[in-house]
Design a protein around this motif. Sequence first.
Motif: not given
Length: 392
Positions: A275-301
Amino acid sequence: MFGGWVAQGRERLPAGCRKERQPIRLDIFSSISELSFTQSLIQMLESTPEKQKITIREVAAAAGVTMTTVSSALHARGRVSEEQRLRIQRIARELGYQPKVAAQMLRARTTSQIGLILPMDANTHEGLDGHATPILLNFVRACESRGLRYHVEFFSPNQPFSPPVQVSGGMVDGLLVGGYVGKPLEEWLNASGCKWVSVDEPADYCVVSASDEGMYRAVERLAALGHRRLAYTGGPLHYHSQKAAYDGFLRAVRDFGMDLSGEGRVVHFDDVSRPSLLQKASEWAAEVLRQPAPPTAVLCHDLVHSRGIAYRVMKMGLSIPEDLSIIAVGPATVAERDLPCMSTIQVNFQSLVENAMSLLEGAMRGKKNLRKVVRVTPELVMRQTVARPRPA
Protein backbone atom coordinates in the motif's frame (compact mmCIF):
# COMPACT_ATOMS: atom_id res chain seq x y z
CA MET A 1 15.15 -15.31 10.97
CA PHE A 2 14.29 -18.56 9.26
CA GLY A 3 11.25 -20.78 9.16
CA GLY A 4 10.11 -23.34 6.69
CA TRP A 5 8.46 -26.55 5.70
CA VAL A 6 9.69 -29.80 4.25
CA ALA A 7 8.18 -31.57 1.27
CA GLN A 8 9.02 -35.26 1.06
CA GLY A 9 7.04 -36.82 -1.73
CA ARG A 10 3.48 -36.09 -0.65
CA GLU A 11 4.29 -35.65 3.08
CA ARG A 12 4.98 -32.12 4.29
CA LEU A 13 6.69 -31.70 7.62
CA PRO A 14 7.17 -28.35 9.42
CA ALA A 15 10.90 -28.03 10.04
CA GLY A 16 11.93 -29.80 13.25
CA CYS A 17 8.68 -31.73 13.81
CA ARG A 18 7.98 -35.46 13.99
CA LYS A 19 7.21 -37.26 10.75
CA GLU A 20 3.44 -37.37 10.60
CA ARG A 21 0.97 -36.44 7.92
CA GLN A 22 0.23 -32.72 7.77
CA PRO A 23 -2.05 -30.52 5.65
CA ILE A 24 -0.38 -28.08 3.28
CA ARG A 25 0.63 -24.88 5.05
CA LEU A 26 -0.95 -22.17 2.97
CA ASP A 27 -0.33 -19.53 5.63
CA ILE A 28 3.06 -18.80 4.05
CA PHE A 29 1.16 -17.56 1.02
CA SER A 30 -1.33 -15.46 2.97
CA SER A 31 -0.33 -12.34 1.03
CA ILE A 32 -0.76 -14.04 -2.34
CA SER A 33 -4.11 -13.29 -3.87
CA GLU A 34 -3.55 -15.36 -6.99
CA LEU A 35 -5.95 -18.31 -6.52
CA SER A 36 -4.60 -19.94 -9.66
CA PHE A 37 -1.10 -20.11 -8.14
CA THR A 38 -2.38 -21.72 -4.94
CA GLN A 39 -4.43 -24.25 -6.88
CA SER A 40 -1.47 -25.09 -9.11
CA LEU A 41 0.81 -25.61 -6.13
CA ILE A 42 -1.73 -27.81 -4.30
CA GLN A 43 -2.32 -29.89 -7.40
CA MET A 44 1.40 -30.29 -7.96
CA LEU A 45 2.12 -31.30 -4.37
CA GLU A 46 -0.86 -33.63 -3.88
CA SER A 47 -1.18 -35.33 -7.26
CA THR A 48 -0.38 -39.04 -7.07
CA PRO A 49 0.07 -40.28 -10.64
CA GLU A 50 0.96 -43.93 -11.14
CA LYS A 51 4.21 -43.71 -13.11
CA GLN A 52 5.70 -46.70 -14.84
CA LYS A 53 9.42 -47.14 -15.48
CA ILE A 54 10.32 -44.94 -18.43
CA THR A 55 13.64 -45.29 -20.23
CA ILE A 56 15.73 -42.65 -21.93
CA ARG A 57 15.05 -44.47 -25.22
CA GLU A 58 11.30 -43.82 -24.84
CA VAL A 59 11.92 -40.13 -24.10
CA ALA A 60 14.09 -39.88 -27.21
CA ALA A 61 11.41 -41.52 -29.35
CA ALA A 62 8.70 -39.19 -28.02
CA ALA A 63 10.88 -36.12 -28.59
CA GLY A 64 12.07 -37.27 -32.02
CA VAL A 65 15.75 -36.95 -31.10
CA THR A 66 18.66 -39.23 -30.28
CA MET A 67 19.32 -40.65 -26.81
CA THR A 68 22.53 -38.61 -26.73
CA THR A 69 20.54 -35.41 -27.23
CA VAL A 70 18.12 -36.39 -24.46
CA SER A 71 21.03 -37.12 -22.10
CA SER A 72 22.65 -33.78 -22.91
CA ALA A 73 19.39 -31.91 -22.34
CA LEU A 74 18.67 -33.61 -19.01
CA HIS A 75 22.22 -33.28 -17.71
CA ALA A 76 22.81 -29.68 -18.93
CA ARG A 77 25.76 -30.53 -21.15
CA GLY A 78 26.53 -30.68 -24.85
CA ARG A 79 25.27 -28.42 -27.61
CA VAL A 80 21.53 -28.35 -27.08
CA SER A 81 19.59 -25.11 -27.55
CA GLU A 82 17.65 -23.66 -24.62
CA GLU A 83 14.35 -24.20 -26.45
CA GLN A 84 15.20 -27.82 -27.26
CA ARG A 85 16.41 -28.51 -23.71
CA LEU A 86 13.20 -27.20 -22.15
CA ARG A 87 11.08 -29.14 -24.66
CA ILE A 88 12.88 -32.42 -23.90
CA GLN A 89 12.64 -31.82 -20.15
CA ARG A 90 8.91 -31.15 -20.52
CA ILE A 91 8.40 -34.39 -22.47
CA ALA A 92 10.43 -36.31 -19.87
CA ARG A 93 8.28 -34.88 -17.08
CA GLU A 94 5.06 -35.77 -18.90
CA LEU A 95 6.25 -39.35 -19.44
CA GLY A 96 7.34 -39.67 -15.82
CA TYR A 97 11.02 -40.22 -16.60
CA GLN A 98 13.47 -39.78 -13.70
CA PRO A 99 16.85 -38.52 -14.99
CA LYS A 100 19.86 -40.60 -14.07
CA VAL A 101 21.45 -37.60 -12.38
CA ALA A 102 18.83 -37.85 -9.65
CA ALA A 103 19.72 -41.45 -8.91
CA GLN A 104 23.44 -40.64 -8.96
CA MET A 105 22.96 -37.79 -6.53
CA LEU A 106 20.74 -39.89 -4.26
CA ARG A 107 23.41 -42.60 -4.01
CA ALA A 108 26.24 -40.12 -3.45
CA ARG A 109 24.60 -37.84 -0.88
CA THR A 110 23.24 -38.33 2.61
CA THR A 111 19.80 -36.67 2.62
CA SER A 112 18.61 -36.82 -1.01
CA GLN A 113 17.12 -33.39 -0.43
CA ILE A 114 17.62 -29.99 -2.08
CA GLY A 115 16.92 -26.74 -0.26
CA LEU A 116 15.58 -23.34 -1.22
CA ILE A 117 16.01 -20.16 0.80
CA LEU A 118 13.73 -17.27 -0.10
CA PRO A 119 14.08 -13.75 1.27
CA MET A 120 10.58 -12.59 2.06
CA ASP A 121 9.68 -9.79 4.45
CA ALA A 122 6.09 -9.70 5.66
CA ASN A 123 6.23 -5.89 5.50
CA THR A 124 6.92 -5.78 1.76
CA HIS A 125 5.10 -6.94 -1.36
CA GLU A 126 7.90 -9.32 -2.39
CA GLY A 127 5.79 -12.46 -1.92
CA LEU A 128 3.04 -11.13 -4.17
CA ASP A 129 4.59 -9.29 -7.10
CA GLY A 130 8.27 -10.00 -6.62
CA HIS A 131 10.56 -12.93 -7.34
CA ALA A 132 9.65 -15.25 -4.46
CA THR A 133 6.45 -16.79 -5.84
CA PRO A 134 7.68 -17.74 -9.36
CA ILE A 135 11.03 -18.97 -8.00
CA LEU A 136 9.22 -21.17 -5.48
CA LEU A 137 6.80 -22.57 -8.04
CA ASN A 138 9.53 -23.40 -10.56
CA PHE A 139 11.77 -24.84 -7.85
CA VAL A 140 9.04 -27.29 -6.81
CA ARG A 141 8.50 -28.27 -10.44
CA ALA A 142 12.23 -28.76 -11.01
CA CYS A 143 12.60 -30.97 -7.93
CA GLU A 144 9.51 -33.01 -8.77
CA SER A 145 10.73 -33.59 -12.33
CA ARG A 146 14.07 -34.85 -10.96
CA GLY A 147 12.54 -37.06 -8.28
CA LEU A 148 14.18 -34.99 -5.53
CA ARG A 149 12.74 -34.09 -2.15
CA TYR A 150 13.00 -30.48 -1.07
CA HIS A 151 12.95 -28.13 1.88
CA VAL A 152 11.92 -24.46 1.74
CA GLU A 153 12.77 -21.74 4.24
CA PHE A 154 11.85 -18.05 4.30
CA PHE A 155 13.79 -15.32 5.99
CA SER A 156 13.80 -11.57 6.36
CA PRO A 157 17.06 -9.78 5.49
CA ASN A 158 15.92 -7.03 7.86
CA GLN A 159 15.95 -9.30 10.94
CA PRO A 160 19.01 -10.29 13.03
CA PHE A 161 20.89 -13.05 11.23
CA SER A 162 20.58 -16.67 12.29
CA PRO A 163 21.85 -19.68 10.27
CA PRO A 164 19.33 -21.49 8.06
CA VAL A 165 18.05 -24.62 9.79
CA GLN A 166 18.19 -26.77 6.66
CA VAL A 167 21.93 -26.22 6.24
CA SER A 168 23.06 -26.03 9.87
CA GLY A 169 20.98 -29.11 10.66
CA GLY A 170 22.35 -31.12 7.73
CA MET A 171 18.91 -31.45 6.18
CA VAL A 172 19.97 -30.72 2.57
CA ASP A 173 22.92 -31.53 0.33
CA GLY A 174 22.63 -28.52 -1.95
CA LEU A 175 20.87 -25.21 -1.91
CA LEU A 176 19.33 -22.54 -4.12
CA VAL A 177 19.04 -19.02 -2.74
CA GLY A 178 16.32 -17.04 -4.50
CA GLY A 179 17.17 -13.35 -4.39
CA TYR A 180 19.09 -10.92 -2.23
CA VAL A 181 20.66 -12.69 0.73
CA GLY A 182 22.98 -10.09 2.24
CA LYS A 183 26.60 -10.49 3.30
CA PRO A 184 26.06 -12.32 6.62
CA LEU A 185 24.18 -15.21 5.01
CA GLU A 186 26.50 -15.34 1.99
CA GLU A 187 29.60 -15.52 4.19
CA TRP A 188 28.00 -18.15 6.42
CA LEU A 189 27.01 -20.33 3.45
CA ASN A 190 30.50 -20.14 1.96
CA ALA A 191 32.03 -21.14 5.29
CA SER A 192 29.53 -24.00 5.77
CA GLY A 193 30.87 -25.97 2.80
CA CYS A 194 27.36 -26.48 1.42
CA LYS A 195 27.13 -26.18 -2.35
CA TRP A 196 24.75 -23.36 -3.22
CA VAL A 197 23.66 -21.34 -6.24
CA SER A 198 22.15 -17.86 -6.17
CA VAL A 199 19.12 -17.08 -8.31
CA ASP A 200 19.17 -13.52 -9.69
CA GLU A 201 21.83 -12.14 -7.34
CA PRO A 202 25.63 -12.28 -7.82
CA ALA A 203 27.56 -15.08 -6.06
CA ASP A 204 30.39 -17.50 -6.82
CA TYR A 205 27.78 -19.65 -8.59
CA CYS A 206 24.74 -17.77 -9.86
CA VAL A 207 22.09 -17.53 -12.56
CA VAL A 208 20.92 -13.97 -13.15
CA SER A 209 18.36 -12.29 -15.36
CA ALA A 210 19.96 -9.95 -17.89
CA SER A 211 17.89 -7.02 -16.59
CA ASP A 212 20.13 -4.51 -18.33
CA GLU A 213 19.39 -6.07 -21.72
CA GLY A 214 15.66 -6.17 -21.01
CA MET A 215 15.52 -2.51 -20.00
CA TYR A 216 17.68 -1.49 -22.96
CA ARG A 217 15.30 -3.21 -25.38
CA ALA A 218 12.32 -1.52 -23.75
CA VAL A 219 13.83 1.95 -24.24
CA GLU A 220 14.77 1.00 -27.78
CA ARG A 221 11.13 0.08 -28.51
CA LEU A 222 9.87 3.37 -27.09
CA ALA A 223 12.42 5.32 -29.13
CA ALA A 224 11.26 3.54 -32.30
CA LEU A 225 7.69 4.65 -31.54
CA GLY A 226 8.78 8.29 -31.29
CA HIS A 227 9.10 8.78 -27.53
CA ARG A 228 11.83 11.15 -26.31
CA ARG A 229 10.79 12.33 -22.83
CA LEU A 230 11.14 9.46 -20.37
CA ALA A 231 10.89 8.81 -16.63
CA TYR A 232 12.06 5.89 -14.51
CA THR A 233 11.06 4.27 -11.21
CA GLY A 234 13.15 1.64 -9.47
CA GLY A 235 14.01 0.18 -6.10
CA PRO A 236 17.11 0.06 -3.89
CA LEU A 237 20.25 -0.21 -5.99
CA HIS A 238 21.91 -2.71 -3.68
CA TYR A 239 19.78 -5.36 -5.40
CA HIS A 240 21.54 -6.75 -8.47
CA SER A 241 18.47 -6.73 -10.70
CA GLN A 242 17.69 -3.12 -9.77
CA LYS A 243 21.24 -1.93 -10.43
CA ALA A 244 21.56 -3.85 -13.70
CA ALA A 245 18.21 -2.59 -15.01
CA TYR A 246 19.05 1.02 -14.16
CA ASP A 247 22.45 0.72 -15.86
CA GLY A 248 20.73 -0.67 -18.97
CA PHE A 249 18.23 2.19 -18.87
CA LEU A 250 20.94 4.86 -18.67
CA ARG A 251 22.92 3.24 -21.47
CA ALA A 252 19.84 3.22 -23.71
CA VAL A 253 19.03 6.84 -22.82
CA ARG A 254 22.49 7.83 -24.03
CA ASP A 255 22.42 5.65 -27.15
CA PHE A 256 18.98 6.81 -28.32
CA GLY A 257 19.21 10.46 -27.25
CA MET A 258 16.31 10.33 -24.78
CA ASP A 259 15.35 13.29 -22.56
CA LEU A 260 15.40 12.93 -18.75
CA SER A 261 15.28 16.65 -18.00
CA GLY A 262 12.75 17.77 -15.41
CA GLU A 263 12.80 17.50 -11.65
CA GLY A 264 12.39 14.02 -10.18
CA ARG A 265 12.19 12.13 -13.47
CA VAL A 266 14.20 9.29 -11.92
CA VAL A 267 13.25 7.87 -8.51
CA HIS A 268 14.33 4.84 -6.47
CA PHE A 269 11.79 3.84 -3.83
CA ASP A 270 12.82 2.11 -0.61
CA ASP A 271 11.52 -1.33 0.42
CA VAL A 272 8.07 -0.59 1.82
CA SER A 273 4.71 -2.32 2.07
CA ARG A 274 2.57 -2.68 -1.02
CA PRO A 275 0.00 0.00 0.00
CA SER A 276 2.79 2.44 0.83
CA LEU A 277 4.55 1.76 -2.45
CA LEU A 278 1.35 2.25 -4.43
CA GLN A 279 0.81 5.58 -2.67
CA LYS A 280 4.40 6.73 -3.21
CA ALA A 281 4.28 5.86 -6.92
CA SER A 282 0.95 7.65 -7.32
CA GLU A 283 2.21 10.81 -5.58
CA TRP A 284 5.40 10.78 -7.65
CA ALA A 285 3.38 10.50 -10.88
CA ALA A 286 1.20 13.46 -9.86
CA GLU A 287 4.26 15.69 -9.50
CA VAL A 288 6.00 14.54 -12.67
CA LEU A 289 2.92 14.68 -14.91
CA ARG A 290 2.18 18.28 -13.89
CA GLN A 291 5.49 19.50 -15.29
CA PRO A 292 5.35 21.84 -18.32
CA ALA A 293 6.83 19.14 -20.58
CA PRO A 294 5.91 15.87 -18.83
CA PRO A 295 7.31 12.49 -19.87
CA THR A 296 5.42 10.57 -22.53
CA ALA A 297 6.61 7.19 -21.22
CA VAL A 298 7.78 5.73 -17.95
CA LEU A 299 9.74 2.54 -17.25
CA CYS A 300 9.13 0.85 -13.89
CA HIS A 301 11.22 -1.83 -12.27
CA ASP A 302 8.14 -3.05 -10.42
CA LEU A 303 4.53 -3.69 -11.39
CA VAL A 304 3.39 -2.13 -8.11
CA HIS A 305 4.94 1.16 -9.27
CA SER A 306 3.10 0.90 -12.57
CA ARG A 307 -0.27 0.35 -10.85
CA GLY A 308 0.17 3.39 -8.64
CA ILE A 309 1.13 5.48 -11.67
CA ALA A 310 -1.80 4.18 -13.73
CA TYR A 311 -4.20 5.10 -10.93
CA ARG A 312 -2.86 8.67 -10.83
CA VAL A 313 -3.02 9.03 -14.63
CA MET A 314 -6.72 8.17 -14.60
CA LYS A 315 -7.42 10.42 -11.59
CA MET A 316 -5.92 13.31 -13.57
CA GLY A 317 -8.26 12.65 -16.50
CA LEU A 318 -5.48 11.36 -18.72
CA SER A 319 -5.34 8.16 -20.74
CA ILE A 320 -3.00 5.17 -20.99
CA PRO A 321 -1.29 4.75 -23.39
CA GLU A 322 -2.36 7.89 -25.32
CA ASP A 323 -0.99 10.35 -22.74
CA LEU A 324 1.51 8.05 -21.01
CA SER A 325 3.03 4.75 -22.06
CA ILE A 326 4.17 2.38 -19.31
CA ILE A 327 6.52 -0.64 -19.37
CA ALA A 328 7.21 -2.49 -16.11
CA VAL A 329 9.29 -5.43 -14.96
CA GLY A 330 7.11 -8.30 -13.77
CA PRO A 331 5.43 -11.65 -14.49
CA ALA A 332 2.50 -12.11 -16.87
CA THR A 333 0.18 -13.35 -14.10
CA VAL A 334 0.41 -9.97 -12.37
CA ALA A 335 0.61 -7.84 -15.53
CA GLU A 336 -2.66 -9.29 -16.81
CA ARG A 337 -4.51 -9.17 -13.49
CA ASP A 338 -6.09 -5.73 -14.02
CA LEU A 339 -6.91 -3.39 -16.89
CA PRO A 340 -5.04 -2.02 -18.65
CA CYS A 341 -2.84 -5.10 -19.02
CA MET A 342 0.71 -3.88 -18.50
CA SER A 343 3.44 -4.18 -21.10
CA THR A 344 6.31 -5.91 -19.34
CA ILE A 345 9.91 -6.97 -19.26
CA GLN A 346 9.29 -10.56 -18.19
CA VAL A 347 11.93 -12.49 -16.28
CA ASN A 348 12.16 -16.08 -17.48
CA PHE A 349 11.90 -17.71 -14.06
CA GLN A 350 11.61 -21.23 -15.46
CA SER A 351 14.93 -20.84 -17.25
CA LEU A 352 16.51 -19.17 -14.21
CA VAL A 353 15.59 -22.03 -11.89
CA GLU A 354 16.35 -24.82 -14.39
CA ASN A 355 19.78 -23.36 -15.07
CA ALA A 356 20.37 -22.93 -11.34
CA MET A 357 19.43 -26.56 -10.67
CA SER A 358 21.76 -27.76 -13.44
CA LEU A 359 24.55 -25.58 -12.06
CA LEU A 360 23.97 -26.93 -8.55
CA GLU A 361 23.99 -30.52 -9.80
CA GLY A 362 27.30 -29.88 -11.56
CA ALA A 363 28.83 -28.27 -8.47
CA MET A 364 27.68 -31.15 -6.25
CA ARG A 365 29.21 -33.71 -8.64
CA GLY A 366 32.46 -31.76 -8.67
CA LYS A 367 32.20 -31.14 -12.39
CA LYS A 368 35.29 -29.40 -13.77
CA ASN A 369 35.22 -26.27 -15.95
CA LEU A 370 31.73 -25.51 -14.69
CA ARG A 371 30.27 -22.26 -15.96
CA LYS A 372 29.84 -20.26 -12.76
CA VAL A 373 27.70 -17.35 -14.01
CA VAL A 374 24.74 -17.81 -16.35
CA ARG A 375 22.72 -14.90 -17.76
CA VAL A 376 19.13 -15.40 -18.92
CA THR A 377 17.63 -12.80 -21.26
CA PRO A 378 14.13 -11.55 -20.29
CA GLU A 379 11.31 -11.15 -22.79
CA LEU A 380 9.73 -7.84 -23.80
CA VAL A 381 5.94 -8.30 -24.05
CA MET A 382 3.76 -5.51 -25.44
CA ARG A 383 0.18 -5.39 -24.15
CA GLN A 384 -2.18 -2.42 -23.66
CA THR A 385 0.04 0.27 -22.14
CA VAL A 386 2.34 1.32 -24.98
CA ALA A 387 1.55 3.50 -28.01
CA ARG A 388 3.05 6.32 -30.01
CA PRO A 389 3.12 9.66 -28.17
CA ARG A 390 0.55 12.31 -29.01
CA PRO A 391 1.72 14.77 -31.67
CA ALA A 392 3.25 17.90 -30.13
